[in-house]
Design an enzyme around this catalytic site. Structure first.
Site, PDB file in Angstrom:
ATOM      1  N   SER A   1      56.392   4.474  45.979  1.00 25.93           N
ATOM      2  CA  SER A   1      55.470   3.500  45.390  1.00 25.93           C
ATOM      3  C   SER A   1      54.011   3.883  45.628  1.00 25.93           C
ATOM      4  CB  SER A   1      55.729   2.112  45.974  1.00 25.93           C
ATOM      5  OG  SER A   1      57.070   1.744  45.795  1.00 25.93           O
TER       6      SER A   1
HETATM    7  N1  SAH Z   1      59.787   1.779  48.757  1.00 22.27           N
HETATM    8  C1  SAH Z   1      60.293   2.994  48.167  1.00 22.27           C
HETATM    9  C2  SAH Z   1      60.546   2.740  46.696  1.00 22.27           C
HETATM   10  C3  SAH Z   1      61.621   3.565  46.141  1.00 22.27           C
HETATM   11  S1  SAH Z   1      61.997   3.197  44.463  1.00 22.27           S
HETATM   12  C4  SAH Z   1      59.284   4.103  48.366  1.00 22.27           C
HETATM   13  O1  SAH Z   1      58.086   3.820  48.284  1.00 22.27           O
HETATM   14  O2  SAH Z   1      59.671   5.264  48.570  1.00 22.27           O
HETATM   15  C5  SAH Z   1      63.347   2.071  44.639  1.00 22.27           C
HETATM   16  C6  SAH Z   1      64.535   2.552  45.401  1.00 22.27           C
HETATM   17  O3  SAH Z   1      65.574   1.577  45.280  1.00 22.27           O
HETATM   18  C7  SAH Z   1      65.136   3.854  44.902  1.00 22.27           C
HETATM   19  O4  SAH Z   1      65.173   4.770  45.961  1.00 22.27           O
HETATM   20  C8  SAH Z   1      66.523   3.477  44.435  1.00 22.27           C
HETATM   21  O5  SAH Z   1      67.482   4.495  44.648  1.00 22.27           O
HETATM   22  C9  SAH Z   1      66.807   2.247  45.269  1.00 22.27           C
HETATM   23  N2  SAH Z   1      67.819   1.342  44.733  1.00 22.27           N
HETATM   24  C10 SAH Z   1      68.025   1.018  43.432  1.00 22.27           C
HETATM   25  N3  SAH Z   1      69.023   0.134  43.320  1.00 22.27           N
HETATM   26  C11 SAH Z   1      69.477  -0.119  44.582  1.00 22.27           C
HETATM   27  C12 SAH Z   1      70.501  -0.960  45.129  1.00 22.27           C
HETATM   28  N4  SAH Z   1      71.269  -1.705  44.346  1.00 22.27           N
HETATM   29  N5  SAH Z   1      70.659  -0.965  46.463  1.00 22.27           N
HETATM   30  C13 SAH Z   1      69.892  -0.193  47.274  1.00 22.27           C
HETATM   31  N6  SAH Z   1      68.909   0.610  46.813  1.00 22.27           N
HETATM   32  C14 SAH Z   1      68.705   0.655  45.491  1.00 22.27           C
END
Ligand code: SAH
Length: 205
Positions: free
Chosen positions: A60
């Site tokens: 993010s």
């Molecule tokens: N806060 C993180 C954002 C990553 S993007 C950062 O800044 O690095 C969102 C993340 O949610 C992704 O890594 C994706 O794989 C994960 N995600 C999507 N659906 C999910 C679910 N049902 N359960 C757990 N993680 C999930």
């Protein structure tokens, strides 16, 4: 060089009304470049941009990380649940403020990389799980704070149900084209929803 870029990022956050000194200190302490694997993207670690990471996901934008963290109002006594570990950057920021952070990531590779980073940085108040976080933490314990870092059309009832008394959740809600951060607050028998700034997150799977 990195310090200069970090300082200008912190300055930008302050100019954009991030005021909580604990949030700013956490953003100063956690090296964002450490959460980015691709050598060609590392130089952009302290630009205020979301960047691609493994498994087609994103780390993010720093402003959004700071904004969501500030709105979550995490206290030292709080147990925090995070859905969507991704790179682990947001998790690390939360770990500087909370008592303990529980984080769930659906992609095995991202989970593994993030756990390695927490260990290397000595962040020992994080418990990471690989799995589907849309139903919350398997033991169904109550959390003081919940942060969801993937977009959904509506707040998953299982997550709302895992908010403790006076619990609060920050979550991107709505269609990708018209998503907004929402602050969901539990007050006695009521659950209040407050719609905040527009954002664009990858979808919850
Ligand atoms: N806060 C993180 C954002 C990553 S993007 C950062 O800044 O690095 C969102 C993340 O949610 C992704 O890594 C994706 O794989 C994960 N995600 C999507 N659906 C999910 C679910 N049902 N359960 C757990 N993680 C999930």
């Amino acid at each position: 060089m990195m310090d200069e870029r970090l300082e200008s990022l912190i300055y930008l956050l302050q100019r954009n009304a991030i005021a909580d000194p604990r949030v700013l200190a956490a953003m100063r302490d956690i090296p964002r470049d450490f959460f980015i694997e691709a050598a060609n993207l590392k130089p952009l670690a302290y630009a205020d941009e979301a960047l691609p990471i493994e498994c087609g996901q994103t780390i993010s934008q720093p402003y959004i990380v700071a904004y969501m963290t500030e709105r979550l109002n995490v206290q030292r006594k709080h147990d925090v649940l995070e859905i969507g570990t991704g790179s682990g950057y947001q998790t690390a920021i939360l770990s500087r403020l909370a008592r303990h952070v529980y984080t769930i990531e659906i992609h095995e590779e991202l989970h593994r990389l993030a756990v390695g980073r927490f260990k290397a940085l000595g962040l020992d108040n994080i418990t990471a799980l690989c799995g589907d976080g849309s139903k919350g933490w398997p033991e169904h314990r109550l959390f003081d704070r919940i942060l969801v870092t993937a977009g959904v059309s509506a707040a998953p009832p299982d997550l709302v149900g895992q908010l403790g008394p006076c619990g609060a959740m920050v979550i991107p809600l709505g269609k990708t084209s018209s998503q907004r951060i929402a602050l969901v607050a539990r007050a006695e028998t009521r659950v209040d929803y407050q719609s905040l700034i527009p954002v664009r997150f990858v979808p919850l799977l």
